[in-house]
Design an enzyme around this catalytic site. Structure first.
Site, PDB file in Angstrom:
ATOM      1  N   ASP A 291      -5.247  -0.442   4.322  1.00 33.75           N
ATOM      2  CA  ASP A 291      -4.948   0.911   3.522  1.00 33.75           C
ATOM      3  C   ASP A 291      -4.881   0.504   2.075  1.00 33.75           C
ATOM      4  O   ASP A 291      -4.635  -0.713   1.808  1.00 33.75           O
ATOM      5  CB  ASP A 291      -3.311   0.973   3.963  1.00 33.75           C
ATOM      6  CG  ASP A 291      -3.287   1.660   5.590  1.00 33.75           C
ATOM      7  OD1 ASP A 291      -4.163   2.355   5.825  1.00 33.75           O
ATOM      8  OD2 ASP A 291      -2.442   0.978   6.264  1.00 33.75           O
TER       9      ASP A 291
ATOM     10  N   GLU B  13      -1.823  11.909  13.394  1.00 33.98           N
ATOM     11  CA  GLU B  13      -1.771  10.556  13.437  1.00 33.98           C
ATOM     12  C   GLU B  13      -0.575   9.861  12.534  1.00 33.98           C
ATOM     13  O   GLU B  13      -0.369  10.502  11.446  1.00 33.98           O
ATOM     14  CB  GLU B  13      -3.364   9.721  12.799  1.00 33.98           C
ATOM     15  CG  GLU B  13      -4.425   9.832  13.611  1.00 33.98           C
ATOM     16  CD  GLU B  13      -5.433   9.249  12.712  1.00 33.98           C
ATOM     17  OE1 GLU B  13      -5.217   8.645  11.545  1.00 33.98           O
ATOM     18  OE2 GLU B  13      -6.742   9.584  13.060  1.00 33.98           O
TER      19      GLU B  13
END
Length: 276
Positions: free
Chosen positions: A58, A47
């Site tokens: 995040d 990824e």
């Protein structure tokens, strides 16, 4: 066949491992070296994070990596150029993970066209509304044979999960908790119950569990309840500390009590003739 589907169809009983890193961190031009090192270490999926100034899903580690990458000058256009330069050397699936804003700025069709030209097999867009996926993104992604991987969390309703399962392909990204990314020492009983519940739904798509996996215990919990695991923050931390992708991967394997695997063979099949 799309490389993502090919990995799942070829894996047998082996549990898969996907790693995330943010393109442009710790160095602007290190993207290719990180990807090549991952392939050497037998990682199944990569990824590649597209840095963004407002990464809502995040935690602090990946937020910081994105900030460094943007300061280093990483852009989506530059990332595609880097991936295109190593396209013929990389055989495992690359998945771009990023937020909708930079993709829309680049142009949705231009984005998926560049994915094909750069050897990218799939995308993860955490803030992509499912209705927009269905009406706008999916037809374009299908045109270019790019998998759009959707996320589910403990807060996602069973109805929504089944709808996602029926309308996507590749795999389902199963977020371990309704929180941001970041390493955890263990998964509690509530999370294990969530894993068991999803197992009992017998979904069509395979699942990969991510968020919070950083050691042998969390890795094994994920592997027992899905096709494999996704690790991000732990690897990003090690990469920033070592500034060397091979050393970072060696240290990660040690933390996970793993030995490097042999990558699955993804040699393209010879072209068919006649009724293709």
């Amino acid at each position: 066949m799309n490389k993502i589907n090919q990995v799942f169809s070829s894996r047998g009983d082996r549990k898969l491992l996907s790693l995330y890193f943010c393109a442009g961190c710790p160095t602007l031009e290190g993207t290719g070296d990180v990807i090549k090192a991952m392939e050497r270490h037998g990682i199944d999926f990569i990824e590649v994070g597209i840095p963004f100034s407002d990464p809502l899903a995040d935690g602090p580690v990946i937020q910081s990596a994105g900030t460094v990458a943007l300061k280093n000058g990483m852009t989506l256009r530059h990332l595609f150029a880097q991936l295109k330069a190593i396209k013929d050397e990389i055989h495992i699936p690359l998945i771009l993970m990023g937020y909708l804003n930079p993709i829309m700025h680049y142009g949705i069709e231009a984005f998926f066209k560049s994915c094909v030209e750069s050897g990218v097999s799939g995308t993860i867009i955490p803030d992509l509304p499912f209705d927009d996926y269905q009406q706008v993104v999916k037809p374009i992604a299908d045109k270019y044979d790019i998998r759009v991987i959707m996320m589910i969390t403990p807060e996602t309703s069973d109805e929504r999960i089944r709808f996602i399962d029926d309308n996507t392909d590749g795999f389902i990204y199963m977020v371990s908790s309704a929180s941001v990314t970041g390493a955890q020492q263990s998964f509690n009983g509530k999370k294990i119950a969530y894993f068991n519940h999803i197992n009992n739904m017998h979904l069509r798509n395979p699942r990969m569990i991510g968020f919070g996996i950083s050691n042998k215990q969390t890795l094994e919990s994920a592997q027992q309840n899905a096709a494999g695991a996704i690790i991000g923050s732990k690897f990003v931390t090690l990469l920033n500390e070592t500034k060397d992708p091979d050393k970072a991967l060696d240290e990660l394997m040690e933390c996970l009590s793993l030995t490097p695997a042999t990558p699955l063979s993804l040699t393209p099949a010879p072209p068919q003739r006649g009724g293709e």
